[in-house]
Design a protein around this motif. Structure first.
Motif, PDB file in Angstrom:
ATOM      1  N   GLY A   1       0.814  -1.212   0.000  1.00 46.78           N
ATOM      2  CA  GLY A   1       0.000   0.000   0.000  1.00 46.78           C
ATOM      3  C   GLY A   1       0.847   1.261   0.000  1.00 46.78           C
ATOM      4  O   GLY A   1       0.510   2.263  -0.648  1.00 46.78           O
ATOM      5  N   PHE A   2       1.970   1.212   0.729  1.00 51.73           N
ATOM      6  CA  PHE A   2       2.898   2.342   0.799  1.00 51.73           C
ATOM      7  C   PHE A   2       3.489   2.620  -0.585  1.00 51.73           C
ATOM      8  O   PHE A   2       3.560   3.766  -1.043  1.00 51.73           O
ATOM      9  N   LEU A   3       3.906   1.560  -1.285  1.00 49.15           N
ATOM     10  CA  LEU A   3       4.484   1.714  -2.621  1.00 49.15           C
ATOM     11  C   LEU A   3       3.454   2.237  -3.623  1.00 49.15           C
ATOM     12  O   LEU A   3       3.756   3.080  -4.468  1.00 49.15           O
ATOM     13  N   MET A   4       2.233   1.722  -3.525  1.00 54.76           N
ATOM     14  CA  MET A   4       1.176   2.183  -4.426  1.00 54.76           C
ATOM     15  C   MET A   4       0.934   3.679  -4.243  1.00 54.76           C
ATOM     16  O   MET A   4       0.782   4.435  -5.205  1.00 54.76           O
ATOM     17  N   GLU A   5       0.908   4.107  -3.004  1.00 56.95           N
ATOM     18  CA  GLU A   5       0.666   5.525  -2.733  1.00 56.95           C
ATOM     19  C   GLU A   5       1.819   6.381  -3.240  1.00 56.95           C
ATOM     20  O   GLU A   5       1.613   7.472  -3.774  1.00 56.95           O
ATOM     21  N   SER A   6       3.048   5.891  -3.094  1.00 58.77           N
ATOM     22  CA  SER A   6       4.203   6.649  -3.568  1.00 58.77           C
ATOM     23  C   SER A   6       4.186   6.824  -5.078  1.00 58.77           C
ATOM     24  O   SER A   6       4.768   7.763  -5.613  1.00 58.77           O
ATOM     25  N   GLN A   7       3.487   5.914  -5.774  1.00 58.21           N
ATOM     26  CA  GLN A   7       3.372   5.995  -7.222  1.00 58.21           C
ATOM     27  C   GLN A   7       2.123   6.763  -7.670  1.00 58.21           C
ATOM     28  O   GLN A   7       1.860   6.899  -8.861  1.00 58.21           O
ATOM     29  N   GLY A   8       1.337   7.230  -6.704  1.00 54.02           N
ATOM     30  CA  GLY A   8       0.077   7.882  -7.049  1.00 54.02           C
ATOM     31  C   GLY A   8      -0.954   6.901  -7.553  1.00 54.02           C
ATOM     32  O   GLY A   8      -1.851   7.256  -8.316  1.00 54.02           O
ATOM     33  N   LEU A   9      -0.842   5.649  -7.088  1.00 53.00           N
ATOM     34  CA  LEU A   9      -1.738   4.590  -7.568  1.00 53.00           C
ATOM     35  C   LEU A   9      -2.646   4.086  -6.465  1.00 53.00           C
ATOM     36  O   LEU A   9      -2.944   2.900  -6.374  1.00 53.00           O
ATOM     37  N   VAL A  10      -3.073   4.988  -5.582  1.00 51.85           N
ATOM     38  CA  VAL A  10      -3.954   4.597  -4.492  1.00 51.85           C
ATOM     39  C   VAL A  10      -5.293   4.154  -5.065  1.00 51.85           C
ATOM     40  O   VAL A  10      -5.932   4.907  -5.805  1.00 51.85           O
ATOM     41  N   PRO A  11      -5.752   2.929  -4.748  1.00 54.02           N
ATOM     42  CA  PRO A  11      -7.053   2.487  -5.269  1.00 54.02           C
ATOM     43  C   PRO A  11      -8.164   3.418  -4.832  1.00 54.02           C
ATOM     44  O   PRO A  11      -8.156   3.919  -3.713  1.00 54.02           O
TER      45      PRO A  11
END
Length: 539
Positions: free
Chosen positions: A513-523
């Motif tokens: 979840g942390f990595l997704m958020e860092s990529q701007g890919l928060v579901p």
């Protein structure tokens, strides 16, 4: 007498016999004065034992108090706070104020560290607080024109958060106009006080009033609001302090997303201001109270005062949710407890800012909802994927390899996810042969306080799906973020198991979840927009 804080109102003192004599003399002078009956004050002092400790507190109109354990605790908290901080104020002088060197050729940009001649600085180029929020007086000399343009989007979510308040409060924008606000279910013109609402905006009705929820048209995040507040703080703080907040600047510039941040508190004011007001509380170097945050800000915009820690300072701990709460009464001493609220920074999901309030039926016009449909948020994606179902996914292989592991056991053994920066680099998604997908990427983890690299790793996951169109669209090149987070989570868990003996305190289960958020890919959220970002205070 011992001053509790830097005001001239709050102090501790001893009720000595000499003090009683002085009080008796003052009260005696006014005995015949009908306007000044001081007998109750004289009786109070006469009833105290000699040399009894007393306090005078302005807060809440409480006046003279006997000292007990609670009062001593409060006084010591005030003494600790005010003896540890220097206070720098802006916006209250009714004249232009500038941070940074007066000599523009001596300026070095706070955000990109470039100076003359690589970049030319201009007077009044950078508003330290967005002009859209009413700032006409406070400027930052050493924010270069390039960064001023590049970082201008940072202000957007805070401005959207306060959009209705800006119009209602008559705040003028760059063009000296009061903005018109278009929402999902309302239109408001601050100049004419004209309000149109949809029937869907009405939550409750009385004989002459509606209770309405006026919902904005653009999504905002709590994280975006905090980032805008932090940028204001960087523009305003003393130049010699800026280097201590390089991680904060990197976050503002979008280089990473912090896992944990302290909450931002706010308090409703009884009146509005058109020019923003700021107090910076900077912990000075001489204090022994090093556990206090290095910089705290009280920022008043319209009728709200935001109180927040400037996060991610060099050598500082990762402050948790309500760390600042114990010091709020030191900063705003007359604030009733029920009027202070907070923005939960653990909540990163996009929402619509809205205001709930009672309005007179005479002050609004009800129109059909179709009039506002053009202001509904458009889905930025071409494909709306169905709900993700992990039972349809099969992991064919998962490979993780460590490219760099810090030899410093002190770093790896103590590093926690909230104290780290995690980045996903070179993400690649390829179709081997439908329904098989190959996902690969690199992970880099750094300590947030000194940016030391703790780990670099490469991950490859090969996965199949029983109905590939539910998670991927080859036509539009889109992938379901829920599916991607699931795949990334598989690799993170596998990596964590391999190096668990080195990263004893790091939570690899949260890393996806942390990595997704860092990529701007928060579901996107499945929650309704009923969750309020802020409501209008009702006295």
């Amino acid at each position: 007498m011992l001053w509790i804080d830097k005001s001239s109102h709050n102090k501790l003192f001893i009720c000595s016999p000499d003090l009683k004599v002085k009080v008796h003399g003052i009260c005696g002078k006014h005995k015949s004065d009908e306007l000044f009956d001081l007998s109750s004050i004289e009786d109070f002092f006469n009833n105290q034992a000699d040399n009894a400790p007393l306090a005078f507190l302005r807060e809440g109109g409480r006046g003279l108090l006997r000292i007990d354990e609670n009062l001593i605790e409060k006084a010591m908290c005030l003494v600790k706070f005010w003896s540890s901080y220097d206070v720098i104020s802006f916006g209250d002088k009714e004249k232009e104020e500038y941070t940074g060197p007066n000599d523009l050729k001596a300026c070095v940009c706070r955000f990109c560290r470039r100076g003359d001649p690589k970049v030319k600085f201009k007077k009044r180029n950078a508003h330290a607080i967005p002009e859209a929020l009413g700032n006409k007086l406070i400027f930052c000399n050493d924010e270069c024109p390039d960064c001023n343009v590049t970082l201008s989007h940072i202000d957007k979510e805070l401005a959207e958060f306060l959009k209705y308040r800006r119009s209602e409060g008559g705040i003028r924008n760059k063009k000296s106009k009061i903005i018109k606000v278009y929402g999902h279910n309302f239109f408001y013109d601050g100049s004419s006080r004209k309000l149109k609402i949809s029937p869907l905006a009405i939550l409750e009705e009385k004989e002459s009033e509606y209770y309405v929820k006026l919902e904005g048209a653009e999504r905002i995040t709590h994280l975006g609001i905090y980032k805008a507040l932090a940028k204001i703080a960087i523009d305003l703080m003393p130049r010699n302090l800026v280097d201590e907040f390089q991680s904060t600047i990197d976050w503002i510039k979008g280089e990473f997303v912090p896992q944990k941040l302290p909450n931002v508190f706010y308090i409703y004011q009884s009146s509005s201001v058109s020019q923003p007001l700021v107090q910076l509380f900077v912990r000075h170097d001489e204090t022994l109270n090093l556990e206090l945050p290095r910089c705290i800000v009280a920022l008043t915009l319209i009728d709200l005062t935001f109180l927040f820690i400037v996060p991610l300072g060099k050598g500082e701990p990762i402050y948790m949710e309500d760390h600042i709460k114990d010091y709020l009464k030191c900063i705003i001493q007359n604030a009733p407890e029920q009027s202070i609220d907070c923005i939960d920074m653990a909540d990163r999901i996009g929402k619509y800012a809205h205001v709930k309030k009672w309005i007179s039926k005479d002050e609004c016009e009800i129109v059909d909802q179709s009039e506002f449909n053009s202001f509904q948020e458009k889905n930025p994606n071409q494909v709306d994927f169905p709900e993700f179902d992990a039972s349809l996914v099969k992991i064919l292989s998962c490979q993780t390899s460590t490219e760099y592991l810090s030899p410093r056991a002190e770093l790896t053994n103590r590093l926690r996810i909230e104290g780290s920066i995690a980045k996903m680099i070179h993400l690649s998604i390829a179709f081997d042969s439908p329904p098989v997908i190959r996902c690969s990427w690199e992970i880099e983890i750094q300590a947030i306080n000194n940016r030391e690299t703790a780990l670099r790793a490469h991950c490859t996951v090969v996965v199949s799906h029983r109905c590939i169109s539910r998670v991927c669209s080859t036509e539009f090149g889109e992938v379901s973020p829920f599916f991607l987070e699931y795949v990334v989570g598989v690799a993170c868990e596998h990596l964590g198991e391999k190096i668990a003996d080195k990263f004893c305190q790091y939570d690899f289960l949260q890393l996806a979840g942390f990595l997704m958020e860092s990529q701007g890919l928060v579901p996107p959220t499945k929650e309704s927009t009923e969750q309020s970002v802020m409501t209008t205070h009702v006295d």
